[in-house]
Design a protein around this motif. Structure first.
Motif, PDB file in Angstrom:
ATOM      1  N   THR A   3     -15.306   9.228 -15.910  1.00  0.00           N
ATOM      2  CA  THR A   3     -14.679   8.851 -14.514  1.00  0.00           C
ATOM      3  C   THR A   3     -15.877   8.382 -13.590  1.00  0.00           C
ATOM      4  O   THR A   3     -16.626   9.218 -13.403  1.00  0.00           O
ATOM      5  CB  THR A   3     -13.758   9.838 -13.915  1.00  0.00           C
ATOM      6  OG1 THR A   3     -12.887  10.407 -15.022  1.00  0.00           O
ATOM      7  CG2 THR A   3     -13.142   9.424 -12.858  1.00  0.00           C
ATOM      8  N   LEU A   8     -11.403  10.342  -4.816  1.00  0.00           N
ATOM      9  CA  LEU A   8     -10.028   9.723  -4.972  1.00  0.00           C
ATOM     10  C   LEU A   8      -9.585   8.762  -3.873  1.00  0.00           C
ATOM     11  O   LEU A   8      -9.059   7.620  -4.213  1.00  0.00           O
ATOM     12  CB  LEU A   8      -9.187  10.490  -5.502  1.00  0.00           C
ATOM     13  CG  LEU A   8      -9.275  11.352  -6.936  1.00  0.00           C
ATOM     14  CD1 LEU A   8      -8.460  12.473  -6.949  1.00  0.00           C
ATOM     15  CD2 LEU A   8      -9.709  10.494  -8.053  1.00  0.00           C
ATOM     16  N   SER A  10      -8.063  12.632  -2.679  1.00  0.00           N
ATOM     17  CA  SER A  10      -7.159  13.578  -3.202  1.00  0.00           C
ATOM     18  C   SER A  10      -6.005  13.990  -2.153  1.00  0.00           C
ATOM     19  O   SER A  10      -4.874  14.588  -2.496  1.00  0.00           O
ATOM     20  CB  SER A  10      -7.731  14.768  -3.716  1.00  0.00           C
ATOM     21  OG  SER A  10      -8.180  15.536  -2.600  1.00  0.00           O
ATOM     22  N   GLN A 269      -3.722  14.901 -10.523  1.00  0.00           N
ATOM     23  CA  GLN A 269      -4.376  13.891 -10.106  1.00  0.00           C
ATOM     24  C   GLN A 269      -5.578  13.637 -11.047  1.00  0.00           C
ATOM     25  O   GLN A 269      -6.150  12.485 -11.068  1.00  0.00           O
ATOM     26  CB  GLN A 269      -4.732  14.304  -8.722  1.00  0.00           C
ATOM     27  CG  GLN A 269      -3.839  14.468  -7.569  1.00  0.00           C
ATOM     28  CD  GLN A 269      -4.384  14.681  -6.268  1.00  0.00           C
ATOM     29  OE1 GLN A 269      -5.184  15.681  -5.965  1.00  0.00           O
ATOM     30  NE2 GLN A 269      -4.140  13.793  -5.249  1.00  0.00           N
ATOM     31  N   LEU A 270      -5.943  14.582 -11.589  1.00  0.00           N
ATOM     32  CA  LEU A 270      -7.333  14.344 -12.614  1.00  0.00           C
ATOM     33  C   LEU A 270      -6.739  14.010 -14.042  1.00  0.00           C
ATOM     34  O   LEU A 270      -7.629  13.845 -15.066  1.00  0.00           O
ATOM     35  CB  LEU A 270      -8.128  15.724 -12.451  1.00  0.00           C
ATOM     36  CG  LEU A 270      -8.620  16.069 -11.252  1.00  0.00           C
ATOM     37  CD1 LEU A 270      -9.296  17.260 -11.269  1.00  0.00           C
ATOM     38  CD2 LEU A 270      -9.884  14.665 -10.883  1.00  0.00           C
ATOM     39  N   MET A 273      -9.066  11.989 -16.746  1.00  0.00           N
ATOM     40  CA  MET A 273     -10.266  11.943 -15.829  1.00  0.00           C
ATOM     41  C   MET A 273     -11.180  12.876 -16.501  1.00  0.00           C
ATOM     42  O   MET A 273     -10.696  13.881 -17.138  1.00  0.00           O
ATOM     43  CB  MET A 273     -10.413  11.901 -14.403  1.00  0.00           C
ATOM     44  CG  MET A 273      -9.401  10.871 -13.688  1.00  0.00           C
ATOM     45  SD  MET A 273      -9.516  10.896 -11.956  1.00  0.00           S
ATOM     46  CE  MET A 273      -8.364   9.681 -11.429  1.00  0.00           C
ATOM     47  N   CYS A 278     -17.325  17.775  -8.582  1.00  0.00           N
ATOM     48  CA  CYS A 278     -16.140  17.867  -7.439  1.00  0.00           C
ATOM     49  C   CYS A 278     -16.589  18.950  -6.608  1.00  0.00           C
ATOM     50  O   CYS A 278     -17.050  19.943  -6.861  1.00  0.00           O
ATOM     51  CB  CYS A 278     -15.020  18.264  -8.194  1.00  0.00           C
ATOM     52  SG  CYS A 278     -14.376  17.123  -9.437  1.00  0.00           S
ATOM     53  N   ASP A 282     -11.749  17.386  -4.388  1.00  0.00           N
ATOM     54  CA  ASP A 282     -11.950  15.971  -4.629  1.00  0.00           C
ATOM     55  C   ASP A 282     -13.297  15.676  -5.342  1.00  0.00           C
ATOM     56  O   ASP A 282     -14.123  16.604  -5.686  1.00  0.00           O
ATOM     57  CB  ASP A 282     -11.849  15.207  -3.487  1.00  0.00           C
ATOM     58  CG  ASP A 282     -11.484  13.708  -3.484  1.00  0.00           C
ATOM     59  OD1 ASP A 282     -11.506  13.250  -4.694  1.00  0.00           O
ATOM     60  OD2 ASP A 282     -10.914  13.226  -2.482  1.00  0.00           O
ATOM     61  N   ILE A 283     -13.250  14.595  -5.948  1.00  0.00           N
ATOM     62  CA  ILE A 283     -14.560  13.952  -6.699  1.00  0.00           C
ATOM     63  C   ILE A 283     -15.657  13.876  -5.509  1.00  0.00           C
ATOM     64  O   ILE A 283     -15.388  13.120  -4.599  1.00  0.00           O
ATOM     65  CB  ILE A 283     -14.174  12.790  -7.345  1.00  0.00           C
ATOM     66  CG1 ILE A 283     -13.208  13.052  -8.591  1.00  0.00           C
ATOM     67  CG2 ILE A 283     -15.443  12.371  -8.233  1.00  0.00           C
ATOM     68  CD1 ILE A 283     -12.843  11.860  -9.237  1.00  0.00           C
TER      69      ILE A 283
END
Length: 323
Positions: A3, A8, A10, A269-270, A273, A278, A282-283
């Motif tokens: 990914t 994102l 998030s 959400q992931l 991915m 992270c 979040d990433i």
């Protein structure tokens, strides 16, 4: 392909707690292995995953301490284990493999930080051996069970301290170069990130996705070896022994510190991915090597070539193969 290393976003933040990150996730019928799951961030992670219905195996160096810490939680198994003891890793691995159970979550939470110079009987530097090689050896045993799940996630606890050092492939075990406790720790945390990156590449076709996590700065037992002088050397204390205000603002509670681990382990959400570092639920943002910011991920911790090279080195050092 992994990914993209880009937030994102998030909708969460650095103040998000582990229960908030979990949301309404239902882990009933899921099995997790969490190293270090009986103290600090690991205990909070186990508590929240258990609350969501997961069954959890906690490999523990101190089984009596683990039993006391986890006595009120349901669906917990405790096994004797030590990341620095290859025989105990193999014993646990064989026992788990013999159960033929699928494994849905593997969280490599345990670790040591900024320890005095030491090598194990194999000549491996202590922090690299414990934080990376021990988890790598365990993951090799768990690999068939992760593939058997068909929808598994692996979470490797890295750290913002990865910025202290890339992998020194010429001398990863400090056998020739002068020992530096913080660079050694940083190398091991870079290794955790690269492990997740390469594991994700290898696992995606089997439904296994992997993430590395910076939990944030938290006061836990991890700092047991860190003196005030050490903290001053990295800017976490001033010359009077006080925490500078800009550093104090970075500290999290244990509930906040475990949030990104829980998010990576459970968040929809992931879905689809993996292979990313992270932080703050979040990433993280990819930053250049010369940045002075205390956030994001450095280039050497998301280098696919270095990840593959570290994997090959780890298999060679340990004399094992995932396949």
């Amino acid at each position: 392909m992994p990914t993209s290393q880009y937030p994102l976003p998030s909708g969460f933040s650095r103040s998000t707690t582990s229960e908030e990150a979990l949301g309404n996730a239902d882990l009933t019928g899921k099995l997790a292995v969490v190293t270090g799951g009986y103290a600090g961030l690991g205990l909070e992670t186990v508590r929240v995953l258990s609350k969501a219905g997961a069954s959890i195996i906690v490999p523990a160096r101190d089984t009596e301490k683990a039993k006391a810490a986890l006595k009120d939680l349901p669906r917990i198994e405790i096994h004797s284990f030590d990341l620095s003891n290859p025989a105990l890793i193999n014993a646990f691995g064989r026992e788990f493999a013999a159960s033929h159970r699928p494994l849905d979550l593997f969280i490599g939470n345990a670790g040591i930080m900024a320890t005095p110079r030491a090598h194990d009987d194999r000549g491996f530097e202590r922090q690299f051996a414990t934080n990376h090689l021990g988890h790598f050896q365990l993951a090799a045993w768990l690999w068939p069970a992760l593939k058997r799940s068909g929808n598994a996630r692996v979470v490797a606890l890295s750290s913002g301290a990865h910025r202290f050092s890339a992998i020194d492939f010429d001398d990863p075990n400090y056998q020739r170069r002068p020992y530096d406790a913080w660079k050694s720790y940083g190398q091991s945390k870079t290794a955790n990130a690269l492990f997740a990156l390469e594991l994700d590449r290898r696992g995606v076709e089997h439904g296994v996705r992997a993430f590395s996590v910076h939990p944030g700065s938290i006061r836990t037992e991890l700092t047991r070896y860190v003196s005030d002088a050490d903290m001053e050397a990295i800017g976490f204390r001033d010359t009077d022994g006080n925490i500078p205000s800009h550093i104090a603002a970075l500290f999290k509670t244990i509930e906040q510190g475990a949030a990104t681990t829980v998010w990576c382990a459970t968040s929809r959400q992931l879905d689809g991915m993996g292979g990313v570092y992270c932080e703050d639920c979040d990433i993280a943002e990819a930053l250049p090597a010369d940045t002075t910011e205390l956030r994001g991920v450095m280039p050497w911790a998301m280098d696919e070539e270095a990840a593959a090279r570290l994997w090959t080195l780890s298999e060679k050092l340990l004399g094992i193969s995932f396949e």
